[in-house]
Design a protein around this motif. Structure first.
Motif, PDB file in Angstrom:
ATOM      1  N   ASP A   1     -11.590  17.681  -5.289  1.00  0.00           N
ATOM      2  CA  ASP A   1     -10.207  18.563  -5.048  1.00  0.00           C
ATOM      3  C   ASP A   1      -9.029  17.568  -5.067  1.00  0.00           C
ATOM      4  N   ARG A   2      -9.059  16.578  -4.253  1.00  0.00           N
ATOM      5  CA  ARG A   2      -8.017  15.525  -4.275  1.00  0.00           C
ATOM      6  C   ARG A   2      -7.648  14.927  -5.622  1.00  0.00           C
ATOM      7  N   ASP A   3      -8.673  14.428  -6.307  1.00  0.00           N
ATOM      8  CA  ASP A   3      -8.398  14.092  -7.716  1.00  0.00           C
ATOM      9  C   ASP A   3      -7.652  15.168  -8.535  1.00  0.00           C
TER      10      ASP A   3
ATOM     11  N   ASN B   1      -3.224  16.675 -11.255  1.00  0.00           N
ATOM     12  CA  ASN B   1      -2.651  17.902 -12.011  1.00  0.00           C
ATOM     13  C   ASN B   1      -1.242  18.276 -11.487  1.00  0.00           C
ATOM     14  N   ARG B   2      -0.545  17.457 -10.609  1.00  0.00           N
ATOM     15  CA  ARG B   2       0.583  17.864  -9.903  1.00  0.00           C
ATOM     16  C   ARG B   2       1.806  17.513 -10.987  1.00  0.00           C
ATOM     17  N   GLU B   3       3.145  18.209 -10.935  1.00  0.00           N
ATOM     18  CA  GLU B   3       4.124  18.305 -12.004  1.00  0.00           C
ATOM     19  C   GLU B   3       4.646  16.803 -12.094  1.00  0.00           C
TER      20      GLU B   3
ATOM     21  N   ASP C   1       0.784  -1.311   0.115  1.00  0.00           N
ATOM     22  CA  ASP C   1       0.063  -0.021   0.072  1.00  0.00           C
ATOM     23  C   ASP C   1       0.977   1.213  -0.129  1.00  0.00           C
ATOM     24  N   THR C   2       0.924   1.772  -1.234  1.00  0.00           N
ATOM     25  CA  THR C   2       2.006   3.104  -1.434  1.00  0.00           C
ATOM     26  C   THR C   2       1.578   4.288  -0.632  1.00  0.00           C
ATOM     27  N   GLY C   3       0.071   4.333  -0.790  1.00  0.00           N
ATOM     28  CA  GLY C   3      -0.267   5.515  -0.011  1.00  0.00           C
ATOM     29  C   GLY C   3      -0.127   5.673   1.312  1.00  0.00           C
ATOM     30  N   ALA C   4      -0.063   4.485   2.105  1.00  0.00           N
ATOM     31  CA  ALA C   4       0.319   4.612   3.436  1.00  0.00           C
ATOM     32  C   ALA C   4       1.591   4.977   3.875  1.00  0.00           C
ATOM     33  N   MET C   5       2.494   4.857   2.774  1.00  0.00           N
ATOM     34  CA  MET C   5       3.891   5.511   2.974  1.00  0.00           C
ATOM     35  C   MET C   5       3.692   7.145   2.855  1.00  0.00           C
ATOM     36  N   TYR C   6       2.958   7.792   1.852  1.00  0.00           N
ATOM     37  CA  TYR C   6       2.992   8.863   1.779  1.00  0.00           C
ATOM     38  C   TYR C   6       2.043   9.588   3.010  1.00  0.00           C
ATOM     39  N   ARG C   7       1.331   8.722   3.536  1.00  0.00           N
ATOM     40  CA  ARG C   7       0.335   9.187   4.806  1.00  0.00           C
ATOM     41  C   ARG C   7       1.437   9.405   5.860  1.00  0.00           C
ATOM     42  N   ALA C   8       2.254   8.019   6.166  1.00  0.00           N
ATOM     43  CA  ALA C   8       3.447   8.053   7.244  1.00  0.00           C
ATOM     44  C   ALA C   8       4.311   9.302   7.072  1.00  0.00           C
TER      45      ALA C   8
ATOM     46  N   ASP D   1      -0.568  -0.982  -4.974  1.00  0.00           N
ATOM     47  CA  ASP D   1      -1.506   0.135  -5.328  1.00  0.00           C
ATOM     48  C   ASP D   1      -1.145   1.500  -4.894  1.00  0.00           C
ATOM     49  N   GLY D   2      -1.452   2.409  -5.641  1.00  0.00           N
ATOM     50  CA  GLY D   2      -1.062   4.030  -5.650  1.00  0.00           C
ATOM     51  C   GLY D   2      -1.472   4.880  -6.703  1.00  0.00           C
ATOM     52  N   ARG D   3      -0.722   5.571  -7.249  1.00  0.00           N
ATOM     53  CA  ARG D   3      -1.402   6.517  -8.066  1.00  0.00           C
ATOM     54  C   ARG D   3      -0.203   6.531  -9.300  1.00  0.00           C
ATOM     55  N   ASP D   4       0.828   6.248  -9.165  1.00  0.00           N
ATOM     56  CA  ASP D   4       2.045   5.976 -10.239  1.00  0.00           C
ATOM     57  C   ASP D   4       2.873   4.870 -10.434  1.00  0.00           C
TER      58      ASP D   4
ATOM     59  N   THR E   1       1.717  16.913   0.127  1.00  0.00           N
ATOM     60  CA  THR E   1       3.132  16.912   0.118  1.00  0.00           C
ATOM     61  C   THR E   1       3.696  15.892  -0.556  1.00  0.00           C
ATOM     62  N   SER E   2       2.775  14.969  -1.448  1.00  0.00           N
ATOM     63  CA  SER E   2       3.358  13.992  -2.274  1.00  0.00           C
ATOM     64  C   SER E   2       3.655  14.785  -3.696  1.00  0.00           C
ATOM     65  N   VAL E   3       3.388  15.874  -3.764  1.00  0.00           N
ATOM     66  CA  VAL E   3       3.740  16.836  -4.847  1.00  0.00           C
ATOM     67  C   VAL E   3       5.447  17.035  -5.042  1.00  0.00           C
TER      68      VAL E   3
END
Ligand code: DC
Length: 219
Positions: A177-179, A184-186, A32-39, A126-129, A100-102
């Protein structure tokens, strides 16, 4: 060589529930990669850092010690040696993670950890990228989505079950907003990889999505 399944998509599409099920069926590790960004976000919250302060984020992100362990097949996230798994799924951590994941420094550090995990075992990540950036060579890539309204309804039910009351309209607005931020992040924005299979889960049960993915994996 290890086998990787990448599952990307927006918040609330059901990625983690489905990825966990697939991992169990195939005896793969669920990452779960989202968990890493959350940590990482928890670390910034603890330090009182403003998410718009790029310099502080870059400096602090180098200091955060994030590691992953597996206990009884469940992913456990350690921040500076402390198990923070139970504190990751709050709205506050989610918002901070999205904001902050930007930053490329945050992404580089966590992508390295994710690639190491995938190199050492068969994974459902799972994640975004994941399909576009982390594991471009993944054997199977899924882009799992659902309408913003469906995702908001699911989140609403989840929060109510936990005794939290936030209006459906507010949740749907937060999701949109989150989507927008994630897409749209770089650096490494959320988008479907060219070779990913698109699954819209709006009108599908969890079971139906799981079956579809297992079929695509040839299992
Ligand atoms: O999947 P999640 O809701 O736990 O993710 C929280 C935030 O982390 C999400 O809004 C964007 C970021 N994230 C990311 O940028 N890349 C990933 N691979 C996973 C999550």
């Amino acid at each position: 060589m290890s086998y990787s399944i990448a599952i990307d998509g927006p918040a609330g599409a059901g990625k983690s529930t489905i990825a966990k099920r697939i991992a169990k069926e195939l005896s793969f590790i669920y990452v779960d990669t989202g968990a890493m960004y959350r940590a990482m976000a928890l670390h910034f919250i603890k330090k009182g850092i403003d998410p718009s302060d790029g310099e502080k984020i870059a400096a602090e992100c180098a200091r955060a010690d994030i590691s992953i362990e597996y206990r009884n097949g469940e992913q456990v996230v350690l921040l500076d040696g402390e198990d923070v798994t139970d504190r990751l799924r709050t709205e506050e951590a989610g918002k901070m993670a999205s904001a902050t994941s930007v930053y490329p420094q945050v992404r580089r550090k966590l992508v390295e950890l994710q690639r190491k995990l995938a190199a050492s075992a068969n994974v459902v990540m799972d994640g975004r990228d994941i399909g576009t950036c982390v594991l471009p060579g993944a054997q199977l890539k899924i882009y799992l989505t659902a309408s913003a309204h469906t995702r908001a309804e699911r989140r609403y039910a989840e929060l109510r079950a936990k005794g939290e009351h936030i209006s459906l309209e507010k949740i749907e607005q937060d999701i949109m907003d989150r989507d927008a931020r994630d897409m749209n992040r770089e650096y490494a924005p959320l988008r479907q990889a060219e070779d990913a299979v698109l699954i819209d889960s709006s009108d599908l049960t969890i079971e139906e999505v799981v079956e579809k993915i297992l079929e695509l994996a040839g299992k």
